[in-house]
Design a protein around this motif. Structure first.
Motif, mmCIF file in Angstrom:
data_model
loop_
_atom_site.group_PDB
_atom_site.id
_atom_site.type_symbol
_atom_site.label_atom_id
_atom_site.label_comp_id
_atom_site.label_asym_id
_atom_site.label_seq_id
_atom_site.Cartn_x
_atom_site.Cartn_y
_atom_site.Cartn_z
ATOM 1 N N THR A 1 -6.907 18.387 -71.583
ATOM 2 C CA THR A 1 -8.098 19.043 -71.017
ATOM 3 C C THR A 1 -8.251 18.786 -69.524
ATOM 4 O O THR A 1 -9.234 19.235 -68.935
ATOM 5 C CB THR A 1 -9.385 18.564 -71.725
ATOM 6 O OG1 THR A 1 -9.647 17.192 -71.390
ATOM 7 C CG2 THR A 1 -9.285 18.715 -73.230
ATOM 8 N N GLU B 1 -8.624 21.899 -67.154
ATOM 9 C CA GLU B 1 -9.924 22.550 -67.357
ATOM 10 C C GLU B 1 -11.044 21.748 -66.711
ATOM 11 O O GLU B 1 -11.952 22.307 -66.077
ATOM 12 C CB GLU B 1 -10.182 22.718 -68.852
ATOM 13 C CG GLU B 1 -11.514 23.343 -69.200
ATOM 14 C CD GLU B 1 -11.782 23.349 -70.704
ATOM 15 O OE1 GLU B 1 -12.910 23.700 -71.077
ATOM 16 O OE2 GLU B 1 -10.870 23.001 -71.484
ATOM 17 N N ASN B 2 -10.989 20.420 -66.858
ATOM 18 C CA ASN B 2 -12.027 19.573 -66.268
ATOM 19 C C ASN B 2 -12.013 19.627 -64.744
ATOM 20 O O ASN B 2 -13.068 19.677 -64.101
ATOM 21 C CB ASN B 2 -11.858 18.130 -66.745
ATOM 22 C CG ASN B 2 -12.533 17.870 -68.080
ATOM 23 O OD1 ASN B 2 -13.731 17.641 -68.139
ATOM 24 N ND2 ASN B 2 -11.761 17.913 -69.150
#
Length: 335
Positions: free
Chosen positions: A83, A86-87
């Motif tokens: 992730t 995306e973060n």
């Protein structure tokens, strides 16, 4: 007072927040979920990941990117590797061209084979890459949260930046060393999780101390070989982010990757074990990424290959060890 913004609210993010707030740093963790941020801020404890350890007064949780990251003297990224892109996309508007970032996530992106710091740099093209560093070492979160002494290495492309951040992160219970081999520190922290899973296979099926010692030692050699091919210095892998992290992860049931290996050795499949863990075990996606990267570079990684075979191809731990023992004879050291 140093303002430290931490991206993430998992076990390692929370532990780092607790650790750094105990030394009077203003520490604000950012949660993508406003509801989760409010829940943690109200409870003042993260019972899901760091049970029983109350947040220090200087630590808070926020769903606001601006509050946690925008004016931070140091930003720490501690989210699952799958992730991280995306973060970073979500916080990039709050990152200035002078921000200093430390990546505490240990992994390799499956699709690209990129290290986490490379992903961060790619998503923040206006930030000087020399401002992006990595933190790694034998850091089992529950022990650190409990206040036990621990060590780690922080690495930046330049030693002065590493020295400055080292001073911020260090305390009387967390001794941080510095390095300018960010590639080696990052690969050591990521790749050791593959070996930890396999080491637990060996313990789980009762193959003994000799087999495990051989596996872990050859695993370190394999990690070093890939790291050197990617530009790392071989001596880095004899340090805290290599051998140190490898030992802790391969020999402690506090390690999620070790517990993952034990679960597989007991006959459970990967989805079931991951569901039971309830937390990220970086070794599984890192195994996929490492096997793909090694093939691209023409680097032999037999331990990663057999770990992949057990996790994703239906092989048994016993079959994996037989595969390793039956390989062609060769010199012990090859970089």
């Amino acid at each position: 007072m140093t303002h430290i913004g931490i991206v993430g609210t998992g076990a390692w993010a929370t532990t780092l927040g607790i650790l750094l707030a105990r030394t009077a740093n203003k520490t604000i963790l950012w949660s993508r979920s406003e509801a989760r941020a409010n829940e943690l801020e109200t409870a003042r404890v993260n019972d899901r990941y760091v049970p029983g350890v109350e947040f220090p007064d200087q630590m808070s949780i926020s769903g606001s990117i601006d509050e946690s990251v925008a004016n931070a003297d140091l930003v720490i990224i501690a989210v699952p590797s799958v992730t991280i892109r995306e973060n970073i996309q979500q916080i990039k508007s709050a990152i200035s061209t002078t921000s200093r970032i430390v990546c505490a996530t240990k992994g390799i992106e499956i699709e690209t084979g990129k290290r986490m710091s490379q992903v961060i740099s790619e998503e923040l093209p206006e930030l000087d890459p020399r401002h992006i560093g990595v933190l790694s070492g034998p850091n089992l979160a529950p022990e650190i949260a409990a206040g036990n002494p621990a060590t780690a290495t922080v690495a930046f492309p330049g030693l002065q930046m590493a020295k400055d951040v080292q001073a911020v992160l260090s305390s009387d219970v967390f001794r941080v060393y510095r390095s300018d081999d960010a590639i080696g520190v990052e690969f050591g922290g990521a790749l050791k999780n593959i070996v930890a899973i396999g080491a637990a296979f060996i313990d789980g099926v009762g193959l003994g101390a000799n087999t495990k010692a051989s596996f872990v030692t050859r695993g370190l050699h394999e990690i070093t070989r890939l790291g050197v091919a990617m530009g790392a210095r071989p001596d880095t892998f004899a340090g805290l982010s290599g051998m140190g992290d490898l030992i802790a992860t391969c020999y402690s049931t506090l390690s999620r990757n070790y517990r993952l290996g034990l679960g597989i050795a007991s006959g459970k499949d990967l989805p079931s074990v991951l569901s039971e863990l309830g937390q990220t075990a970086e070794g599984a996606p890192t195994t996929q990424a490492a096997v793909k990267l090694a093939k691209k570079l023409g680097i032999e990684m037999p331990i990663a290959d057999v770990t992949h075979a057990v996790l994703f191809e239906g092989a048994s731990p016993e079959e994996a060890i037989r595969e390793l023992m039956g390989r062609m004879l060769q010199p012990e050291v090859r970089y």
